[in-house]
Write a protein that holds these residues in place. Structure first.
Motif, short mmCIF file in Angstrom:
data_model
loop_
_atom_site.label_atom_id
_atom_site.label_comp_id
_atom_site.label_asym_id
_atom_site.label_seq_id
_atom_site.Cartn_x
_atom_site.Cartn_y
_atom_site.Cartn_z
N MET A 14 -0.60 11.40 -7.29
CA MET A 14 -1.43 10.10 -7.24
C MET A 14 -0.90 8.98 -7.95
SD MET A 14 -4.78 12.49 -8.55
CE MET A 14 -5.95 10.65 -8.94
N LYS A 15 -0.08 9.16 -8.99
CA LYS A 15 0.74 7.86 -9.56
C LYS A 15 1.51 7.61 -8.31
CE LYS A 15 3.83 6.45 -13.28
NZ LYS A 15 4.83 5.97 -12.32
N ALA A 16 2.21 8.43 -7.44
CA ALA A 16 3.40 7.87 -6.75
C ALA A 16 2.68 6.93 -5.62
CB ALA A 16 4.02 9.16 -6.02
N LYS A 61 0.83 -0.97 -0.13
CA LYS A 61 -0.12 0.09 0.16
C LYS A 61 0.91 1.28 -0.07
CE LYS A 61 -3.84 -2.03 2.56
NZ LYS A 61 -4.81 -1.87 3.77
N GLY A 62 0.50 2.41 -0.62
CA GLY A 62 1.09 3.66 -0.51
C GLY A 62 0.56 4.19 0.76
N VAL A 63 1.27 5.29 1.24
CA VAL A 63 1.05 5.87 2.48
C VAL A 63 1.18 7.56 2.15
CG1 VAL A 63 1.94 6.76 4.60
CG2 VAL A 63 2.24 4.41 3.95
N LEU A 64 -0.16 8.10 2.57
CA LEU A 64 -0.11 9.75 2.48
C LEU A 64 0.32 9.95 3.98
CD1 LEU A 64 -0.84 12.29 0.90
CD2 LEU A 64 -2.99 11.99 1.67
N LEU A 65 1.42 10.56 4.07
CA LEU A 65 2.10 11.01 5.10
C LEU A 65 1.78 12.53 5.72
CD1 LEU A 65 3.43 9.91 7.73
CD2 LEU A 65 5.66 10.48 6.44
N LEU A 66 0.48 13.08 6.31
CA LEU A 66 -0.08 14.39 6.62
C LEU A 66 0.99 15.14 7.53
CD1 LEU A 66 -3.70 13.85 6.38
CD2 LEU A 66 -1.96 14.59 4.60
N THR A 67 1.55 16.03 7.42
CA THR A 67 2.24 16.69 8.51
C THR A 67 2.12 18.16 8.36
OG1 THR A 67 4.45 16.93 9.50
CG2 THR A 67 4.34 17.00 7.02
N MET A 68 2.66 18.97 9.20
CA MET A 68 2.50 20.25 9.44
C MET A 68 3.85 21.38 9.28
SD MET A 68 2.80 18.71 12.00
CE MET A 68 1.21 18.11 11.89
N HIS A 69 3.83 22.70 9.00
CA HIS A 69 4.62 23.38 8.79
C HIS A 69 5.43 23.79 10.24
CE1 HIS A 69 3.22 23.99 4.86
NE2 HIS A 69 4.44 24.16 4.21
N TYR A 70 6.19 22.82 10.78
CA TYR A 70 6.76 23.26 11.71
C TYR A 70 8.25 23.97 11.25
CZ TYR A 70 5.07 21.03 15.88
OH TYR A 70 4.05 20.64 17.05
N LEU A 71 8.82 24.65 12.21
CA LEU A 71 9.89 25.64 11.39
C LEU A 71 11.13 24.58 11.32
CD1 LEU A 71 9.52 28.42 14.06
CD2 LEU A 71 9.30 28.69 11.49
N ARG A 106 -8.17 9.43 -0.65
CA ARG A 106 -9.24 8.69 -0.82
C ARG A 106 -8.74 7.73 -2.14
NH1 ARG A 106 -13.91 13.19 -1.04
NH2 ARG A 106 -14.61 13.17 0.92
N GLN A 107 -7.67 7.59 -2.40
CA GLN A 107 -7.03 6.82 -3.48
C GLN A 107 -7.09 5.29 -2.92
OE1 GLN A 107 -5.70 7.66 -6.74
NE2 GLN A 107 -6.97 9.34 -5.83
N LYS A 108 -7.43 4.37 -3.83
CA LYS A 108 -7.18 3.03 -3.36
C LYS A 108 -5.76 2.61 -2.83
CE LYS A 108 -11.06 1.49 -6.44
NZ LYS A 108 -11.59 0.45 -7.48
N ASN A 109 -6.05 1.70 -1.77
CA ASN A 109 -4.93 1.02 -1.17
C ASN A 109 -3.87 2.08 -0.73
OD1 ASN A 109 -5.54 -1.63 -1.63
ND2 ASN A 109 -4.92 -1.39 -3.98
N GLU A 115 4.45 4.45 -2.85
CA GLU A 115 5.41 5.22 -2.17
C GLU A 115 4.68 5.59 -1.14
OE1 GLU A 115 8.20 5.11 -3.38
OE2 GLU A 115 8.31 4.99 -5.35
N VAL A 116 5.63 6.41 -0.20
CA VAL A 116 5.33 7.30 1.03
C VAL A 116 5.42 8.79 0.39
CG1 VAL A 116 5.91 7.75 3.55
CG2 VAL A 116 5.86 5.51 2.65
#
Length: 312
Positions: free
Chosen positions: A190-192, A128-138, A234-237, A197-198
C-alpha cells in the motif's frame, strides 16, 4: 531502505554446510546452462518436460484435473495436447529461472518486447501508482526481469523456504526491479502504491479461505478467489492494469503486453469485482493456455471445509 521493504538476505557461512550441497549442485548446473544459446536452452527444456511427462507425477494428475474442471466441454485429445505442451513449457521454465536470475540486462532486453509501456509512463507523469495484475505463466522468472528492464517495479512475492534458494531468488528477481515485498506485507505494498510505484501482483492462485470469496473461474463455479486485490486496487490515485506475459512460439523471446483495466473498476461490490478480475485473467490465460501454471492446485480450498477434495 524503507522499513516496508524486505531486507536483502545476506550470504551465511551456514550455506556451506552439507545440507545445502545438493542445492549448490543444482544452482551451479542451472547457472552454467543459463549461458548456453537461448534456443538450445528451449530445446533442452522441451526434452526435460517430455521426460517429466513420461515419468508422471502427482503434478501431472493435478494439471489434468485442472484442465478437466476448467474445460469440461473440451475433447480429451485437446486437453491431452495442452497437457503435453504444458509439461514441455514446465521444463523450459526451469531454464528460464536461470535466465531470469543471472542474465545481464542487455540480454533480457534483447529477448523482451514490451507492448503498452506508455500506460505506465502516463501514470508516472500523472503522479499515480500502478497495480499491475498478472498471472502465473510458467515463464514468470524471466518475465519478472523483463518488465523491470522497461519500467522497474515493486514485486510482491513468496519467499523461498530454502534459505540458500531464497538468497539467489531474491537477488535474481530484484536485479532489474526496485525492491521486493513479502506476500504478507500488505502495508508495504500500500505504501509503495502511495509512493507512485508500479507494483506487480498475481491474484490467480488459491490463497486459502482467509480474505477470499468463492466465485466462478472458467467452468468452476466456486473457486476460492482472493479479495486482497481489492485492498490495493481501491487505493487513491492508483491505476489498475493487466500484464499478459507470453513466450513467443517462434523462439524469438517474450512479449509482455500491458492492457488498461476494464472501465468502472473497482466498485464497492467485492463479489462483482473479483468476478471481473477472474474474467480478465481467463482471457489472458487463453492467449497461451499451454504456458499457464496448471500444475498448481488452483481449487484446493472448497466452500465448505467438509467438502471432498477435487483432487482425490
Amino acid at each position: 531502505m524503507s522499513k516496508n521493504k524486505v531486507l536483502q538476505p545476506d550470504f551465511k557461512i551456514s550455506f556451506l554446510l552439507p545440507k545445502y550441497w545438493l542445492t549448490w549442485f543444482g544452482v551451479i548446473i542451472l547457472y552454467t546452462i543459463s549461458w548456453l544459446p537461448y534456443k538450445l536452452q528451449l530445446m533442452l527444456g522441451r526434452m526435460l518436460g517430455r521426460l517429466l511427462y513420461k515419468i508422471g507425477s502427482s503434478r501431472k494428475t493435478v494439471a489434468m484435473k485442472n484442465l478437466q474442471l476448467c474445460f469440461p466441454e473440451m475433447s480429451v485429445q485437446e486437453r491431452t495436447r495442452i497437457l503435453k505442451k504444458n509439461f514441455e513449457n514446465t521444463g523450459i521454465a526451469l531454464f528460464e529461472t536461470g535466465m531470469g536470475w543471472w542474465w545481464p540486462d542487455w540480454r533480457v532486453r534483447r529477448k523482451t518486447k514490451i507492448v503498452g509501456l506508455e500506460h505506465l509512463e502516463k501514470a508516472h507523469r500523472e503522479g499515480k501508482g500502478v497495480l499491475l495484475l498478472t498471472m502465473h505463466y510458467l515463464s514468470v522468472e524471466i518475465n519478472c526481469r523483463g518488465i523491470g528492464t522497461g519500467h522497474p517495479t515493486v514485486v510482491f512475492y513468496r519467499p523461498h523456504n530454502n534459505q540458500l534458494m531464497e538468497f539467489f531468488q531474491f537477488r535474481g528477481r530484484g536485479r532489474s526491479n526496485k525492491y521486493m515485498l513479502g506476500k504478507r506485507d500488505v502495508k508495504g505494498l500500500m505504501k509503495a502504491l502511495r509512493d507512485k510505484e508500479v507494483c506487480v501482483y498475481l491474484p490467480d492462485q488459491d490463497y486459502g479461505r482467509n480474505r477470499s470469496l468463492f466465485v466462478p473461474f472458467f467452468a468452476v463455479p466456486d473457486a476460492a478467489t482472493t479479495t486482497g486485490t481489492l485492498i490495493f486496487a481501491r487505493q487513491k490515485n492508483v491505476q489498475n492494469h493487466i500484464l499478459i506475459p507470453t513466450r513467443n512460439d517462434d523462439g524469438s523471446g517474450y512479449t509482455l503486453e500491458i492492457k488498461p483495466m476494464m472501465e468502472n473498476f473497482p466498485t464497492d461490490n467485492d463479489e462483482a469485482d473479483v468476478i471481473r478480475i477472474n474474467q480478465e485473467l481467463e482471457k489472458a490465460i487463453m492467449f497461451k493456455p499451454e504456458q499457464y501454471m496448471w500444475l498448481h492446485r488452483r481449487f484446493k480450498t472448497r466452500p465448505n471445509e467438509d467438502d471432498p477434495s477435487l483432487y482425490k
